[in-house]
Structure formats: structure tokens, C-alpha cells
Scaffold this motif. Structure first.
Motif, short mmCIF file in Angstrom:
data_model
loop_
_atom_site.label_atom_id
_atom_site.label_comp_id
_atom_site.label_asym_id
_atom_site.label_seq_id
_atom_site.Cartn_x
_atom_site.Cartn_y
_atom_site.Cartn_z
N ASN A 1 0.82 -1.21 0.00
CA ASN A 1 0.00 0.00 0.00
C ASN A 1 0.86 1.26 0.00
OD1 ASN A 1 0.94 0.12 2.60
ND2 ASN A 1 -1.05 -0.16 3.58
N LEU A 2 2.09 1.12 -0.53
CA LEU A 2 3.02 2.25 -0.53
C LEU A 2 2.97 3.05 -1.83
CD1 LEU A 2 5.98 0.24 1.02
CD2 LEU A 2 4.67 2.04 2.15
N GLY A 3 2.20 2.57 -2.79
CA GLY A 3 2.16 3.26 -4.08
C GLY A 3 3.40 3.03 -4.92
N HIS A 4 4.17 1.97 -4.59
CA HIS A 4 5.40 1.68 -5.33
C HIS A 4 5.11 1.06 -6.69
CE1 HIS A 4 8.03 1.46 -1.43
NE2 HIS A 4 7.69 2.69 -1.76
N ASP A 5 6.09 1.26 -7.61
CA ASP A 5 5.93 0.71 -8.96
C ASP A 5 6.47 -0.71 -9.09
OD1 ASP A 5 6.67 3.78 -10.82
OD2 ASP A 5 4.84 3.05 -9.86
N THR A 6 7.41 -1.09 -8.23
CA THR A 6 8.18 -2.32 -8.44
C THR A 6 8.02 -3.26 -7.26
OG1 THR A 6 9.77 -0.92 -9.60
CG2 THR A 6 10.43 -3.18 -9.18
N MET A 7 7.82 -4.53 -7.57
CA MET A 7 7.67 -5.56 -6.54
C MET A 7 8.57 -6.75 -6.85
SD MET A 7 3.58 -5.37 -5.71
CE MET A 7 3.72 -6.35 -4.20
N SER B 1 11.07 -9.99 -10.39
CA SER B 1 10.71 -8.62 -10.14
C SER B 1 9.74 -8.13 -11.22
CB SER B 1 11.94 -7.72 -10.11
OG SER B 1 11.53 -6.37 -9.95
N TYR B 2 8.74 -7.38 -10.79
CA TYR B 2 7.77 -6.78 -11.69
C TYR B 2 7.80 -5.28 -11.53
CZ TYR B 2 5.29 -10.95 -13.30
OH TYR B 2 4.95 -12.12 -13.93
N ASN B 3 7.73 -4.57 -12.65
CA ASN B 3 7.62 -3.13 -12.63
C ASN B 3 6.34 -2.74 -13.36
OD1 ASN B 3 8.84 -0.48 -12.03
ND2 ASN B 3 8.83 -0.27 -14.24
N ASN B 4 5.41 -2.13 -12.65
CA ASN B 4 4.12 -1.78 -13.25
C ASN B 4 3.52 -2.96 -14.01
OD1 ASN B 4 3.27 0.87 -12.62
ND2 ASN B 4 4.95 1.68 -13.86
N LYS B 5 3.46 -4.07 -13.37
CA LYS B 5 2.85 -5.31 -13.86
C LYS B 5 3.66 -6.03 -14.93
CE LYS B 5 -1.11 -3.62 -15.22
NZ LYS B 5 -2.48 -3.71 -15.79
N GLU B 6 4.83 -5.45 -15.29
CA GLU B 6 5.65 -6.11 -16.32
C GLU B 6 6.82 -6.84 -15.66
OE1 GLU B 6 3.76 -4.46 -19.83
OE2 GLU B 6 5.68 -5.50 -19.92
N LYS C 1 -0.20 -3.06 -10.03
CA LYS C 1 1.13 -2.79 -9.49
C LYS C 1 1.19 -2.89 -7.96
CE LYS C 1 1.36 2.23 -9.04
NZ LYS C 1 2.13 3.43 -9.43
N ALA C 2 0.04 -3.03 -7.32
CA ALA C 2 0.02 -3.17 -5.87
C ALA C 2 0.04 -4.62 -5.42
CB ALA C 2 -1.20 -2.47 -5.29
N ALA D 1 11.21 -23.05 2.43
CA ALA D 1 11.98 -21.83 2.61
C ALA D 1 11.03 -20.77 3.13
CB ALA D 1 12.60 -21.36 1.29
N VAL D 2 11.60 -19.59 3.40
CA VAL D 2 10.76 -18.42 3.67
C VAL D 2 10.78 -17.56 2.42
CG1 VAL D 2 10.35 -16.42 5.13
CG2 VAL D 2 11.35 -18.49 6.12
N TYR D 3 9.61 -17.22 1.93
CA TYR D 3 9.49 -16.40 0.72
C TYR D 3 9.10 -14.99 1.14
CZ TYR D 3 9.89 -20.74 -1.79
OH TYR D 3 10.36 -21.93 -2.28
N PHE D 4 9.92 -14.03 0.70
CA PHE D 4 9.69 -12.64 1.04
C PHE D 4 9.26 -11.87 -0.20
CE2 PHE D 4 10.91 -12.06 5.37
CZ PHE D 4 11.84 -13.05 5.64
N CYS D 5 8.20 -11.11 0.00
CA CYS D 5 7.79 -10.14 -1.00
C CYS D 5 8.40 -8.80 -0.60
CB CYS D 5 6.26 -10.06 -1.00
SG CYS D 5 5.58 -8.83 -2.11
N ALA D 6 8.73 -7.99 -1.58
CA ALA D 6 9.29 -6.66 -1.30
C ALA D 6 8.81 -5.70 -2.38
CB ALA D 6 10.81 -6.70 -1.25
N SER D 7 8.90 -4.41 -2.07
CA SER D 7 8.57 -3.41 -3.08
C SER D 7 9.59 -2.28 -3.01
CB SER D 7 7.15 -2.87 -2.89
OG SER D 7 7.08 -2.04 -1.74
#
Lengths: 113, 112
Positions: A26-32, A48-53, A71-72, A87-93
Motif C-alpha cells: 500500500n506504498l504506491g510503489h511501482d516495483t515488486m 521482479s515486476y515493474n508496473n505489472k511487467e 502494481k500493488a 523456505a521463507v518467501y519474502f515479497c518486497a517493493s
């Protein structure tokens, strides 16, 4: 309000099953991103995705399929689970693909029996 | 691709002492070097970062130094406290389109 939230936090499943992990920011970031942290704590980039790409796709078995509906959100689906997927899977943005700082979720611990 | 080596893998210090963690990287095009702290059961959190046009940066008890020629960077924590106990990761990154690559982590234990 949690900035990067992942569900579920814990996942225990049998070999051969298919499972999904969801991530929302919910940070409004473009990249995840999706990172995998193994039992020795090593953090390795998966996607990694940038604006859904899709912009980064490391050497990951094609049993792993990420999906970014907007993108969220960045979800990770894993087919035919194997013991080594535990494993532990981490999401980041991050704000953009060139911005350095990553904001991580709390992680999703996957255990494959 | 980028290879980041981190030493030591474990570090134990007494409260009040300093702790130093060192990293080397392989890709001379890397220009961003952050440090993350991961507490038990949590995701990594950025504590300090440095870019390649700067040699040193300080934030209270934490400082980072960068030697671009030698491809080394280090984290210095002074006056350590028990709450500094955690796993610390260094990382390196090139420009947009490249991932942040992490070192293997240093488990720091600060004993009272």
C-alpha cells in the motif's frame, strides 16, 4: 497499516501439491519482488515486476509462476511442490526499479513434507 | 552476475563494544550498497545505505564505508546494545533492471 503484507504467513503442505502466496503493498510503489530465503538465511532474488511487467526472472524452475494483476499486488504460484522448495518467501517493493531501498513483507514460511 | 561476499558469518561482542562487518562485491558497475537488519521472524529492514559517489556515511551509532577501487564496503556499529542482536545483510546493485544481490548475512550477538 502494514506496508507490504503477505498471506499466508505459514504454509505446510505435501510434496506434489500446488500452492499460492499473495502479496500486497500500500506504498504506491511501482516495483515488486519475490525473494527466497533458505535455511542458511541466504536471500536470493526470484522475480521482479515493474508496473505489472516482468523485468527480472532469475534461474527459477518454471514450476514457479508469478502474477501481477496490478502494481500493488504480486502473487507467487508454485506447482508440484518439492522438498527443496521449503523456505521463507519474502515479497518486497521499491518506489521504482532504479530506487535502491526495498521494503520487505514479514515473509511466508513454506514447509513441504 | 553480481557476487557479494560477507564476513564474518557470526559475530559475538560485549555490550558497548564495536562491531564491524565486511563485504566485497564483484561487479564494478554496482553503484548502490545498502545494509539490512533482519530480526527473528521479521523481514529485512534497511538501516543505512551508501552510493558509489560517497566514501563514508554515518547515522548515529551506525556508519558505512565504501572503497570502490577495492570493491569493499563495511558496516560499523559503535556502542553496541543487546537490541542490535540480529542478522545483518550487505547488498549491492547496479542500475534499473538489475536486482539487489545480498551477501550471506552476519549473525550478530551482543551480550550484556
Amino acid at each position: 497499516d502494514t506496508a507490504v503484507s503477505q498471506t499466508p504467513k505459514y504454509l505446510v503442505t505435501q510434496m506434489g501439491n500446488d500452492k499460492s502466496i499473495k502479496c500486497e503493498q500500500n506504498l504506491g510503489h511501482d516495483t515488486m519482488y519475490w525473494y527466497k530465503q533458505d535455511s542458511k538465511k541466504f536471500l536470493k532474488i526470484m522475480f521482479s515486476y515493474n508496473n505489472k511487467e516482468l523485468i527480472i526472472n532469475e534461474t527459477v524452475p518454471n514450476r514457479f509462476s508469478p502474477k501481477s494483476p496490478d502494481k500493488a499486488h504480486l502473487n507467487l504460484h508454485i506447482n508440484s511442490l518439492e522438498l527443496g522448495d521449503s523456505a521463507v518467501y519474502f515479497c518486497a517493493s521499491s518506489h521504482t526499479a532504479s530506487t535502491g531501498e526495498l521494503f520487505f513483507g514479514e515473509g511466508s514460511r513454506l514447509t513441504v513434507l | 552476475g553480481e557476487n557479494v561476499e560477507q564476513h564474518p558469518s557470526t559475530l559475538s561482542v560485549q555490550e558497548g563494544d564495536s562491531a564491524v562487518i565486511k563485504c566485497t562485491y564483484s561487479d564494478s558497475a554496482s553503484n548502490y550498497f545498502p545494509w539490512y537488519k533482519q530480526e527473528l521472524g521479521k523481514g529485512p529492514q534497511l538501516i543505512i545505505d551508501i552510493r558509489s559517489n560517497v566514501g563514508e556515511k554515518k547515522d548515529q551509532r551506525i556508519a558505512v564505508t565504501l572503497n570502490k577501487t577495492a570493491k569493499h564496503f563495511s558496516l560499523h556499529i559503535t556502542e553496541t546494545q543487546p537490541e542490535d542482536s540480529a542478522v545483518y545483510f550487505c547488498a549491492a546493485k547496479r542500475n534499473s533492471g538489475y536486482a539487489l544481490n545480498f551477501g550471506k548475512g552476519t549473525s550478530l550477538l551482543v551480550t550484556p
